[in-house]
Structure formats: structure tokens, C-alpha cells
Write a protein that holds these residues in place. Structure first.
Motif, mmCIF file in Angstrom:
data_model
loop_
_atom_site.group_PDB
_atom_site.id
_atom_site.type_symbol
_atom_site.label_atom_id
_atom_site.label_comp_id
_atom_site.label_asym_id
_atom_site.label_seq_id
_atom_site.Cartn_x
_atom_site.Cartn_y
_atom_site.Cartn_z
ATOM 1 N N SER A 1 64.563 -55.037 -46.651
ATOM 2 C CA SER A 1 64.378 -54.945 -45.194
ATOM 3 C C SER A 1 62.987 -54.379 -44.912
ATOM 4 O O SER A 1 62.389 -53.713 -45.767
ATOM 5 N N ALA A 2 62.491 -54.684 -43.719
ATOM 6 C CA ALA A 2 61.103 -54.308 -43.425
ATOM 7 C C ALA A 2 60.943 -53.840 -41.986
ATOM 8 O O ALA A 2 61.763 -54.159 -41.116
ATOM 9 N N TRP A 3 59.895 -53.069 -41.767
ATOM 10 C CA TRP A 3 59.464 -52.782 -40.400
ATOM 11 C C TRP A 3 58.535 -53.924 -40.014
ATOM 12 O O TRP A 3 57.532 -54.166 -40.694
ATOM 13 N N GLU A 4 58.873 -54.619 -38.926
ATOM 14 C CA GLU A 4 58.112 -55.804 -38.537
ATOM 15 C C GLU A 4 57.147 -55.426 -37.427
ATOM 16 O O GLU A 4 57.554 -54.895 -36.397
ATOM 17 N N VAL A 5 55.865 -55.681 -37.649
ATOM 18 C CA VAL A 5 54.859 -55.380 -36.625
ATOM 19 C C VAL A 5 54.289 -56.702 -36.111
ATOM 20 O O VAL A 5 53.576 -57.395 -36.849
ATOM 21 N N PRO A 6 54.615 -57.087 -34.859
ATOM 22 C CA PRO A 6 54.104 -58.366 -34.347
ATOM 23 C C PRO A 6 52.584 -58.339 -34.226
ATOM 24 O O PRO A 6 52.001 -57.295 -33.931
ATOM 25 N N LEU A 7 51.947 -59.495 -34.454
ATOM 26 C CA LEU A 7 50.480 -59.531 -34.423
ATOM 27 C C LEU A 7 49.898 -59.846 -33.045
ATOM 28 O O LEU A 7 48.699 -59.785 -32.845
ATOM 29 N N LEU A 8 50.758 -60.252 -32.118
ATOM 30 C CA LEU A 8 50.371 -60.525 -30.727
ATOM 31 C C LEU A 8 49.407 -61.713 -30.575
ATOM 32 O O LEU A 8 48.855 -61.928 -29.511
ATOM 33 N N ILE A 9 49.173 -62.467 -31.662
ATOM 34 C CA ILE A 9 48.309 -63.643 -31.520
ATOM 35 C C ILE A 9 49.150 -64.855 -31.145
ATOM 36 O O ILE A 9 48.659 -65.800 -30.572
ATOM 37 N N ASP A 10 50.421 -64.823 -31.543
ATOM 38 C CA ASP A 10 51.372 -65.837 -31.085
ATOM 39 C C ASP A 10 52.772 -65.215 -31.170
ATOM 40 O O ASP A 10 52.912 -64.035 -31.432
ATOM 41 N N ASP A 11 53.787 -66.048 -30.949
ATOM 42 C CA ASP A 11 55.150 -65.507 -30.929
ATOM 43 C C ASP A 11 55.723 -65.336 -32.333
ATOM 44 O O ASP A 11 56.761 -64.713 -32.522
ATOM 45 N N PHE A 12 55.069 -65.933 -33.291
ATOM 46 C CA PHE A 12 55.659 -66.051 -34.622
ATOM 47 C C PHE A 12 55.052 -65.058 -35.635
ATOM 48 O O PHE A 12 55.759 -64.478 -36.462
ATOM 49 N N SER A 13 53.728 -64.852 -35.535
ATOM 50 C CA SER A 13 53.029 -64.069 -36.558
ATOM 51 C C SER A 13 53.418 -62.590 -36.531
ATOM 52 O O SER A 13 53.524 -61.992 -35.456
ATOM 53 N N ALA A 14 53.614 -62.034 -37.707
ATOM 54 C CA ALA A 14 53.983 -60.619 -37.817
ATOM 55 C C ALA A 14 53.622 -60.114 -39.202
ATOM 56 O O ALA A 14 53.486 -60.895 -40.151
ATOM 57 N N ILE A 15 53.449 -58.800 -39.293
ATOM 58 C CA ILE A 15 53.229 -58.166 -40.594
ATOM 59 C C ILE A 15 54.502 -57.399 -40.934
ATOM 60 O O ILE A 15 55.067 -56.699 -40.083
ATOM 61 N N PHE A 16 54.951 -57.529 -42.188
ATOM 62 C CA PHE A 16 56.176 -56.864 -42.613
ATOM 63 C C PHE A 16 55.837 -55.724 -43.573
ATOM 64 O O PHE A 16 55.162 -55.945 -44.577
ATOM 65 N N PHE A 17 56.317 -54.522 -43.226
ATOM 66 C CA PHE A 17 56.162 -53.375 -44.128
ATOM 67 C C PHE A 17 57.514 -53.144 -44.789
ATOM 68 O O PHE A 17 58.427 -52.600 -44.162
ATOM 69 N N ASN A 18 57.640 -53.567 -46.040
ATOM 70 C CA ASN A 18 58.902 -53.362 -46.754
ATOM 71 C C ASN A 18 59.227 -51.873 -46.769
ATOM 72 O O ASN A 18 58.379 -51.042 -47.123
ATOM 73 N N LYS A 19 60.472 -51.541 -46.378
ATOM 74 C CA LYS A 19 60.816 -50.129 -46.212
ATOM 75 C C LYS A 19 60.736 -49.347 -47.535
ATOM 76 O O LYS A 19 60.151 -48.271 -47.585
ATOM 77 N N ALA A 20 61.326 -49.913 -48.585
ATOM 78 C CA ALA A 20 61.327 -49.195 -49.868
ATOM 79 C C ALA A 20 59.899 -49.010 -50.384
ATOM 80 O O ALA A 20 59.511 -47.916 -50.821
ATOM 81 N N ARG A 21 59.102 -50.065 -50.311
ATOM 82 C CA ARG A 21 57.735 -49.996 -50.843
ATOM 83 C C ARG A 21 56.857 -49.073 -50.008
ATOM 84 O O ARG A 21 55.990 -48.381 -50.551
ATOM 85 N N THR A 22 57.086 -49.064 -48.689
ATOM 86 C CA THR A 22 56.265 -48.201 -47.836
ATOM 87 C C THR A 22 56.578 -46.725 -48.100
ATOM 88 O O THR A 22 55.661 -45.903 -48.255
ATOM 89 N N VAL A 23 57.881 -46.416 -48.174
ATOM 90 C CA VAL A 23 58.250 -45.010 -48.466
ATOM 91 C C VAL A 23 57.714 -44.622 -49.848
ATOM 92 O O VAL A 23 57.161 -43.532 -50.033
ATOM 93 N N ASN A 24 57.857 -45.536 -50.801
ATOM 94 C CA ASN A 24 57.339 -45.282 -52.159
ATOM 95 C C ASN A 24 55.840 -44.977 -52.129
ATOM 96 O O ASN A 24 55.367 -44.048 -52.805
ATOM 97 N N ALA A 25 55.085 -45.776 -51.366
ATOM 98 C CA ALA A 25 53.625 -45.604 -51.320
ATOM 99 C C ALA A 25 53.276 -44.214 -50.778
ATOM 100 O O ALA A 25 52.395 -43.530 -51.332
ATOM 101 N N VAL A 26 54.008 -43.796 -49.743
ATOM 102 C CA VAL A 26 53.732 -42.469 -49.173
ATOM 103 C C VAL A 26 54.037 -41.380 -50.216
ATOM 104 O O VAL A 26 53.241 -40.452 -50.419
ATOM 105 N N ILE A 27 55.176 -41.526 -50.896
ATOM 106 C CA ILE A 27 55.539 -40.527 -51.925
ATOM 107 C C ILE A 27 54.476 -40.485 -53.026
ATOM 108 O O ILE A 27 54.079 -39.403 -53.485
ATOM 109 N N CYS A 28 53.987 -41.657 -53.426
ATOM 110 C CA CYS A 28 52.964 -41.710 -54.498
ATOM 111 C C CYS A 28 51.699 -40.964 -54.074
ATOM 112 O O CYS A 28 51.123 -40.194 -54.877
ATOM 113 N N VAL A 29 51.270 -41.174 -52.836
ATOM 114 C CA VAL A 29 50.054 -40.500 -52.361
ATOM 115 C C VAL A 29 50.292 -38.983 -52.317
ATOM 116 O O VAL A 29 49.453 -38.195 -52.784
#
Lengths: 316, 407
Positions: free
Chosen positions: A147-175
Motif C-alpha cells: 500500500s502507498a501514500w498517493e500524491v497526485p501530480l495535478l498535471i492531469d487526473d491520472f498522474s500520481a506519485i506513490f510512496f510505498n508505506k513500508a519502504r518510506t518508513v524504512n527509509a526514515v528509520i535508516c536515516v
């Protein structure tokens, strides 16, 4: 528009992969920086950490109590287990070929002995896991890894960036772990004794520092970091006894890129590899992404042979 | 002179004994089984062994081989390890230590089977395999029998089969994608799909084609391209279990759930119990895979007995095919009226089974062409439904109808 979306998504993938690689490289650099031990078993210590995390999450932590946080708590609990394991390994084995007990050997002899020792250790860990746990892959199943946090790109209705929840939390813990470790090495008394033992072990002894103990602590810390990185990785990546082989090459490339022995450099080396591995897919076929890592690796070493931080921070 | 005479009489006596041996009632008949029982393929090898063992137990419980005086079947199991070299050594060990084997089964991965049959062919041992590579039966060997449809034929049969299933479910796909690793099996499987114009006859257009080197660190960049191209269905062909997990999880994460985009795999790994363990049933729900054999609704009793006996969650391809291989050897011995490798090999070339062991294989008939390939071999399609892979094609023997994802 599709390219912008893909470029941003690939950057996100590169950052999350880079953080895990960075942490793995930090563990290896710590051991090399303080003990001058080239540890080929680092990938296999990560593998042990992956299995320990699965064991802790399955049998120690009740999921009903900790919910989606279970895998992350399990990864944190890997630290004390792997620290003790690493300390014992160093005390019983590694210290025979490195540090004061190896002082009678010439530098070349000591290096060869510890290289063979770490290779032997890697084989024992891999095959031991094979005998004990079998060849079947094991994994943690967490809803966060799909599952991911979806951030719409606002350039159209479809485009979005997905931040995978597990990987994002992992990245913060690693830092966070890398920053805490850097602070620990720089500011605490134990950290200073580790640096002293690394800089000049003879002088450190005259100053009343227990150099053997400092080396054992350094190896234990490096093992614990490999363990927690494995614990975080196994939240979305399956483990089998030979999984470490795929990662140890990346770790070495990251450490060399960052400057041998530099903890900060190792993190950035790992991060660079993660970014290159993912961003290269925008310009070259995906099947060449690992080739791209080593092309960039060779290019960096060509213009800066000491690595990113090789001169400014010679040792930990 | 005396010594020479003694030697001659001894030789004559041994020769006569050997000639009279088949006429005497045999107490056991040996069938060899070479599988990777150690190394990365051990799990699959173990599944093959369990299927063959079950068949041996069933034959012996029913009175053994009647044509040979009720001789009991003995399975000679040899671990072939994890490389073609080790497999070849295992085959040499089998044919020298147990030279009286009437046939053999193995050896899992096609490259292993190629190595093993180089040895067994010279020893004249009839060898039965489920390996897919066409090379296995392209070398002019006389004693090698392949019960699966060859890989190239499987690929040919897949697209029309998949379209038939989509149509039955009310879908009319016009575009498709390929996501695969660069190992031999998916490369061969998709080779013809990439030929310009090859898919025109099916009204299909290839809109996304991504190949990666395993293992993946992150499936994001690959699956993001699938999301951008939005094909009606994709062939998802990673061969490494970790890559299957990463790809499925990433697809779910970006909204390409199995209910919205049909994904089709191939081969054995997507039906492995290990995949369920590491990916979870939610990720697998609706995923289809094309393979060479799977229990049908007619063989459910056998599959249930297998799961009860072994504790495995279901009977995979390796187990049912190798159960079937032992049964084909039994039929060959019964028809030949003898239990020797020469007679068995000769009979296998002209055998035509329409019942019994034949029902264990897609196509429902066992007969081999001059190369040793099973003439009626077909593909089957299996779909993950609520954590269990169930046969959905061919419809007449399917456990349940296929469910096609709708965008």
C-alpha cells in the motif's frame, strides 16, 4: 507528462532503495574503518538478521497488540540479538586475525588470514541456514508493503506519485539510525575510544583504552546494523540462505564509492548506488540497471580514486 | 589349458543363468528417480519424489506388476544436486550401481534433464521427463520420453487459449504487455510474441514490453510503465519468487489489482506453496499461470490423498506428473509382459493409453511420436482462488470456471 511522472516515481524508488543500501554500507564501513577488517560475511549477517526479525515477529510479538508496527518493532529487536552475536564472533574468531592478537603477524599475513576467515564465516552462515531452515524462501507479510501514500501530480487526473508505506518508513528509520550512529561515534566516550583505537591502537593502549574491547564493540555494532537493515528489508523482500550474496557486492561498491572507512561516505555511497540503479532505468533498458551502477562506480573512481569522502574523513 | 576350460565353463554357466533370469519370477522391479534433492531446486525435487513414491505405494498395494509375477516396484532415489555436472554424475551412479533399472524419471530443470539423459541414453534406460525444453527430444535419442508439451509449443498455444478464456468471461482484449526477467524460459516463451505482426491475427497489440535482470531491488519503475500503458492483460513472467512478490505487491500498490488487470504467469514457480507463504493469498488472488500439468476435477481424489499423506496444501505439477510417469512405466511393463529396460522402451514407443494413467495428463491420452514426445500433450491454465491454485482450463476438466479481470 508520463516521463515526468516516471522520473519522479523512479527518484522515489531510488531514494528508498538508497537508504537501505546506505545503512548496509554503514555497517560494513564501521567494521573496516575501526578494525581494518574486510568482512565478506556482512551480507550473510544481514541474512541472519532477516531470519531473526521473522522469528521475533512470528513468535515474540503478538500482532493483535502491535498491529502494522509489528515488523518495525521486530527489526528494532534484532539489534540486541545481533549485537551479542557480533560481539561473540569478534571475541572468539575475528580477534584472532585482527587487532592486537594479530600484531605479531605482518600486515599482509593478517589481512590474508582475516579475509579467509570472513569468507569461511560467510560459507558457514549460508550453509548453516540452509541445513537449519531449508532452501524455501521466507517472508513477512505486511499490508504496508503493498500500500502507498498517493500524491497526485495535478498535471492531469491520472498522474500520481506513490510512496510505498513500508519502504518510506524504512527509509526514515535508516536515516535516523545512521545519524544516531554518527553522533554516537563522534560524541560519546565509547565512540571516541573506538576512533582512538582506529587511529593508533598503540597510543590508545597508553591512554588506557581497551583496544580489544573497542574492536569487539565495533564488530558488534557493524553486525547489529547489518541485522537491523535485514530486519527492515525483510518487511518487503523475501529471505533465503543465499540472499546476502546479492547485497554484499552492492555494499562493497557503496563503501568504496564513499571512501573506505568513512561512515558518512558509506551512507552516501549506498545512496548513490540506489539512485543510479533506479534512475538509470529512465535512459537505458531496465535489464542494464546493475551494469549502470558499475559504469558510474568506475567513472567516479576514475576522477576521484579515494571516493567521495576518502580524504576528508580518513577513518571513522 | 585347464584354467582356460574352467573360465569357459564359468562364462557359459553365467551366460545361461543370465538368459534364464527373466523367465524366473522377479521379486522387485527398479525404477530410478533423479531429482535435485539438495540446493535451490530441492523443494521442487522433493515434490517430484513424493508423487513418484505415492505411485509406487499404490502399485505395490494393488499387487505389484502382474506381468512379472507380482514383482514389487522399488524406487531408486538419487540426489542430482544443483548443477548439470552433478546431475550427470548422479546418472552415472544410477546406471552403474543399479544397472537393472527398467526405467527412470527426472530431472526437473531442462538443463539437468539434458545432462542426465546423455548418460541414460547410452545405457539404454528408458527415461521419462516433464521438462519443457524441446532440445530434450530433439537429439535423436531412442529412449527419452517427454510427457509435457514442449516450451515453444506451450507459448504457441497460450495466446489463443488465453483469448478463448477472456471471451468466455465476456472480455475482448485488444492490447497486452510483457514483464519478464531475462532468463531462458521467459525469453523462449515470449520470442514469437515480439515478431512484428505476429499478434495481428489475434487482434492484439503489444503496448508495454519490459525485461529486467533478476533479482529486482524495486519493481516500481517496471510496474509504473505498465500503469502508464494500461494494457488489457499482461504476461508477468519473473522466474525468481522474490521478483514475483515484488511485482505483485507493486501492482497492487499502484492500483493494478488482480481484479482490474489480468496477469498471466507460466511454469512451475507461480504454483508453488512457497509463493503463497511469502506473498499471501490477497496478492495472488486471480493470478493465472500456464503450465504443463495440474490435478483436474477427475483427479481430485488422487490430489486429496496426496495432501492428506504429505501435509502439502495441494498436489503441484511435479507431483502429479511424476505419479503419472511411474504409472506409465507400470502399464508399459504389463503390456510388454516383461520387466526389462529393452522391452519397456520398445513398448513405450507403441503404447496408446486412453484410460488409467492417461487421465493424469492434459489431453487424456498417452502415446509418443518418433521423437519421444507425447502426441496429445496440451497446456493447462491454473488460477489462484482464495489461496488455492485451481485448474480453470481446459473447461471440461476444470475445477471451476476462469474469472477474467475487468478494468
Amino acid at each position: 507528462m508520463i516521463f515526468v511522472e516516471q522520473a519522479l516515481q523512479t527518484l522515489v524508488a531510488g531514494l528508498s532503495v538508497g537508504c537501505i543500501y546506505g545503512l548496509l554500507c554503514v555497517g560494513l564501513a564501521l567494521i573496516f574503518g575501526i578494525m581494518r577488517v574486510i568482512n565478506f560475511a556482512q551480507g550473510d549477517l544481514m541474512m541472519v538478521g532477516m531470519y531473526v526479525a521473522i522469528f521475533v515477529a512470528s513468535f515474540v510479538l503478538p500482532p493483535a497488540v502491535f498491529g502494522v508496527a509489528t515488523p518495525f518493532i521486530a527489526a528494532l529487536l534484532v539489534v540486541p540479538v545481533m549485537f551479542i552475536f557480533g560481539y561473540l564472533l569478534s571475541w572468539v574468531l575475528i580477534s584472532r586475525t585482527a587487532g592486537l592478537k594479530a600484531a605479531s603477524l605482518t600486515e599482509g599475513d593478517a589481512h590474508q588470514a582475516q579475509l579467509i576467515l570472513s569468507l569461511g564465516l560467510a560459507l558457514i552462515l549460508q550453509n548453516g541456514a540452509h541445513i537449519l531452515l531449508g532452501s524455501s524462501p521466507a517472508a513477512m507479510i505486511s499490508p504496508l508493503s503493498s500500500s502507498a501514500w498517493e500524491v497526485p501530480l495535478l498535471i492531469d487526473d491520472f498522474s500520481a506519485i506513490f510512496f510505498n508505506k513500508a519502504r518510506t518508513v524504512n527509509a526514515v528509520i535508516c536515516v535516523v539510525i545512521s545519524v544516531v550512529l554518527f553522533w554516537f561515534i563522534q560524541k560519546t566516550r565509547i565512540g571516541k575510544s573506538l576512533r582512538a583505537a582506529a587511529s593508533n591502537s598503540e597510543a590508545a593502549i597508553y591512554m588506557g583504552i581497551n583496544v580489544s574491547k573497542a574492536h569487539n564493540i565495533a564488530f558488534a555494532l557493524g553486525t547489529a546494523i547489518a541485522g537491523i537493515a535485514g530486519g527492515l528489508l525483510v518487511i518487503y523482500y523475501p529471505v533465503q540462505p543465499h540472499v546476502g550474496v546479492d547485497f554484499v557486492i552492492i555494499m562493497y561498491a557503496g563503501v568504496v564509492l564513499g571512501g573506505m572507512g568513512s561512515i558518512v561516505g558509506a551512507f552516501w555511497g549506498g545512496m548513490t548506488i540506489g539512485l543510479v540503479q533506479q534512475l538509470s532505468t529512465l535512459f537505458v533498458p531496465i535489464q542494464l540497471q546493475n551494469t549502470a551502477i558499475f559504469v558510474v562506480f568506475l567513472f567516479v573512481l576514475l576522477i576521484k580514486p579515494e571516493g567521495f569522502f576518502g580524504r576528508t574523513v580518513e577513518r571513522a | 589349458m585347464k584354467i582356460k576350460a574352467a573360465l569357459l565353463s564359468a562364462t557359459a554357466f553365467l551366460g545361461l543363468t543370465a538368459l534364464s533370469a527373466p523367465a524366473m519370477a522377479q521379486s522387485e522391479v527398479k525404477i530410478g528417480l533423479i531429482q535435485p534433492l539438495s540446493g535451490p531446486w530441492a523443494r521442487s525435487g522433493e515434490m517430484s519424489k513424493r508423487g513418484a513414491e505415492m505411485a509406487v505405494d499404490d502399485i505395490n498395494a494393488a499387487g505389484g506388476i502382474k506381468a512379472c509375477g507380482g514383482a514389487k516396484v522399488k524406487l531408486v532415489v538419487v540426489d542430482g544436486g544443483d548443477s548439470p555436472e552433478k546431475m550427470k554424475n548422479a546418472a552415472q551412479r544410477l546406471v552403474s550401481q543399479d544397472s537393472d533399472v527398467v526405467g527412470g524419471i527426472g530431472a526437473n530443470v531442462s538443463s539437468f534433464t539434458l545432462a542426465v539423459t546423455e548418460v541414460t541414453e547410452r545405457a539404454g534406460v528408458p527415461w521419462m521427463t516433464l521438462s519443457f525444453s524441446p532440445v530434450v527430444t530433439d537429439r535423436g535419442f531412442k529412449h527419452v520420453f517427454q510427457t509435457s508439451m514442449t516450451g515453444d509449443k506451450q507459448a504457441e498455444a497460450t495466446v489463443p487459449t488465453v483469448l478463448k478464456m477472456a471471451e468466455a468471461a465476456g472480455a475482448k482484449p485488444k492490447t497486452f504487455g510483457i514483464v519478464m526477467d531475462n532468463t531462458a524460459s521467459p525469453v523462449a516463451f515470449t520470442k514469437d510474441m515480439r515478431v512484428p505482426g505476429a499478434m495481428d491475427k489475434y487482434g492484439l497489440k503489444l503496448v508495454v514490453d519490459e525485461t529486467f535482470t533478476p533479482p529486482l531491488a524495486d519493481a516500481g519503475p517496471v510496474m509504473q510503465r505498465v500503469r502508464a500503458a494500461r494494457p488489457d492483460f499482461i504476461f508477468l513472467l519473473p522466474t525468481v519468487v522474490s521478483d514475483i512478490k515484488l511485482s505483485l505487491e507493486k501492482a497492487t500498490e499502484i492500483g493494478l489489482t488482480r481484479g482490474r488487470m489480468q496477469m498471466i504467469e507460466s511454469g512451475g514457480p507461480p504454483g508453488s506453496p512457497d509463493l503463497l507463504k511469502i506473498a499471501g493469498k490477497e496478492q495472488l488472488e486471480g493470478l493465472m499461470f500456464v503450465t504443463a500439468n495440474w490435478p483436474t476435477k477427475n483427479t481430485l481424489d488422487l490430489a486429496n490423498r496426496f495432501t492428506k499423506l504429505t501435509g502439502e496444501p495441494w498436489m503441484p505439477q511435479d507431483s502429479i506428473s511424476n505419479y503419472g510417469h511411474v504409472m506409465i512405466f507400470k502399464e508399459a511393463m504389463e503390456q510388454a509382459g516383461a520387466c526389462t529396460k529393452e522391452k519397456v522402451s520398445e513398448t513405450l514407443h507403441k503404447i496408446d493409453l486412453k484410460d488409467g494413467a492417461a487421465k493424469l495428463f492434459p489431453g487424456g491420452r498417452v502415446r509418443f511420436d518418433e521423437k519421444g514426445r507425447r502426441i496429445d500433450a496440451d497446456i493447462v491454465v491454473v488460477q489462484w482462488r482464495d489461496g488455492v491454485p485451481l485448474l480453470v482450463y481446459p473447461a471440461e476438466v476444470a475445477a471451476l470456471p476462469a474469472k477474467w479481470a475487468k478494468p
